[in-house]
Design an enzyme around this catalytic site. Sequence first.
Site, PDB file in Angstrom:
ATOM      1  N   HIS A 184     116.604 111.332 -25.144  1.00  0.00           N
ATOM      2  CA  HIS A 184     117.389 112.521 -25.474  1.00  0.00           C
ATOM      3  C   HIS A 184     116.783 113.159 -26.718  1.00  0.00           C
ATOM      4  CE1 HIS A 184     120.753 115.161 -25.525  1.00  0.00           C
ATOM      5  NE2 HIS A 184     121.290 114.677 -26.615  1.00  0.00           N
TER       6      HIS A 184
ATOM      7  N   ASP B  40     121.796 116.986 -20.601  1.00  0.00           N
ATOM      8  CA  ASP B  40     120.500 117.664 -20.469  1.00  0.00           C
ATOM      9  C   ASP B  40     120.382 118.316 -19.083  1.00  0.00           C
ATOM     10  OD1 ASP B  40     119.843 116.814 -23.045  1.00  0.00           O
ATOM     11  OD2 ASP B  40     119.008 114.925 -22.317  1.00  0.00           O
TER      12      ASP B  40
ATOM     13  N   ARG C 138     117.197 114.892 -34.450  1.00  0.00           N
ATOM     14  CA  ARG C 138     118.139 113.799 -34.181  1.00  0.00           C
ATOM     15  C   ARG C 138     117.691 112.546 -34.923  1.00  0.00           C
ATOM     16  NH1 ARG C 138     117.568 116.327 -29.107  1.00  0.00           N
ATOM     17  NH2 ARG C 138     119.485 117.256 -28.324  1.00  0.00           N
TER      18      ARG C 138
ATOM     19  N   ARG D 285     122.453 121.452 -18.982  1.00  0.00           N
ATOM     20  CA  ARG D 285     121.780 122.585 -19.646  1.00  0.00           C
ATOM     21  C   ARG D 285     120.735 123.194 -18.717  1.00  0.00           C
ATOM     22  NH1 ARG D 285     121.794 119.585 -25.512  1.00  0.00           N
ATOM     23  NH2 ARG D 285     123.750 120.518 -26.184  1.00  0.00           N
TER      24      ARG D 285
END
Length: 311
Positions: free
Chosen positions: A178, A151, A91, A154
Amino acid sequence: MARNKVTIVGAGNVGATTAHWLIEREVADLVLVDIPQVEGMPQGKSLDMLQAGPVMGYDAQITGTTSYEPTANSDVVVITAGLARKPGMTREDLVGRNQEIITDVIQKVIPGSPNAIYIVVTNPLDTMTYLAYKVSGLPRERILGQAGVLDGARFRTFIAQELQVSVENTHAFVLGGHGDEMVPLPRYSTVAGIPITELMTTEQIDRLVERTRKGGAEIVSLLKTGSAYYAPGASVAKMVEAILKDRKLIVPCSVYLDGEYGIKDLFFGVPVKLGRKGVEQIVEIKLQPDEKIALDKSVELIRSTMSALKL
Ligand code: APR
């Protein structure tokens, strides 16, 4: 009564999917904006979603545009504009280009909607939300980043699969940035109220935690052409609904910390209360020493990404 208005900037995978999840909830009329180079694309997607209304039974309106005029007086603005990861990228690799894009978007959208609540989705999330905060001059209650809901979702998916229970029975607690150093907290993650530490072995929990941390990368490596969008879009829709309905929903979001959790001048994922005013409370919990160490590592990763920002 005038309807709520939600603007979604970036009509790509995450933006359009957010609109898709949101329009069915009928909590607002939507405006989907993109750049003039893709003229027709936001209009086409919007018209297509509008024509699903009679089938699905919603009357919410959606407008596609490449100009910011229709976005004026939005109640919530969601920013998904920017590059997404390709395989092999972190990211953090996205900072340079996405900094330009976020700066451009904020300068265009803020004048028409100075009182909106802003949700940033563009990665690297915590850094881009910090940038948007600085460029916009918004009060910290009205700007936040979407990360923890995704998150957590998940982690919940993996817990439900592992224990063969309904996802509805699961609750997950994820703190931190994140990124791969996010901090899922097993002792606060439960199934029907029972901590997963009582239901699984350490080996099982570690495996699920690791898969959660790498959850985004797992999807990038499968898709090969971009990053996740169904679950990110659903997560944003949940946050938008909580804000517009003033639900006082406690969920983890990336917010500006000014001493909370011993962290200052950083956007970081912590549990917050979401309501009509935006971030209405930051919920602080006591951490155990190992959790504090994990949190510090996550802070370090964000600070190193932030150092690539040109402010
Ligand atoms: N203003 C508005 N829209 C822009 C701008 C800009 N300055 N620059 C780019 N865009 C648009 C692109 O034209 C594209 O339609 O942003 C959209 C991005 O869409 P995708 O490429 O499909 O990327 P997506 O998967 O939606 O991810 C967007 O969200 O989750 C994060 O990491 C992800 O940073 C990425 C962002």
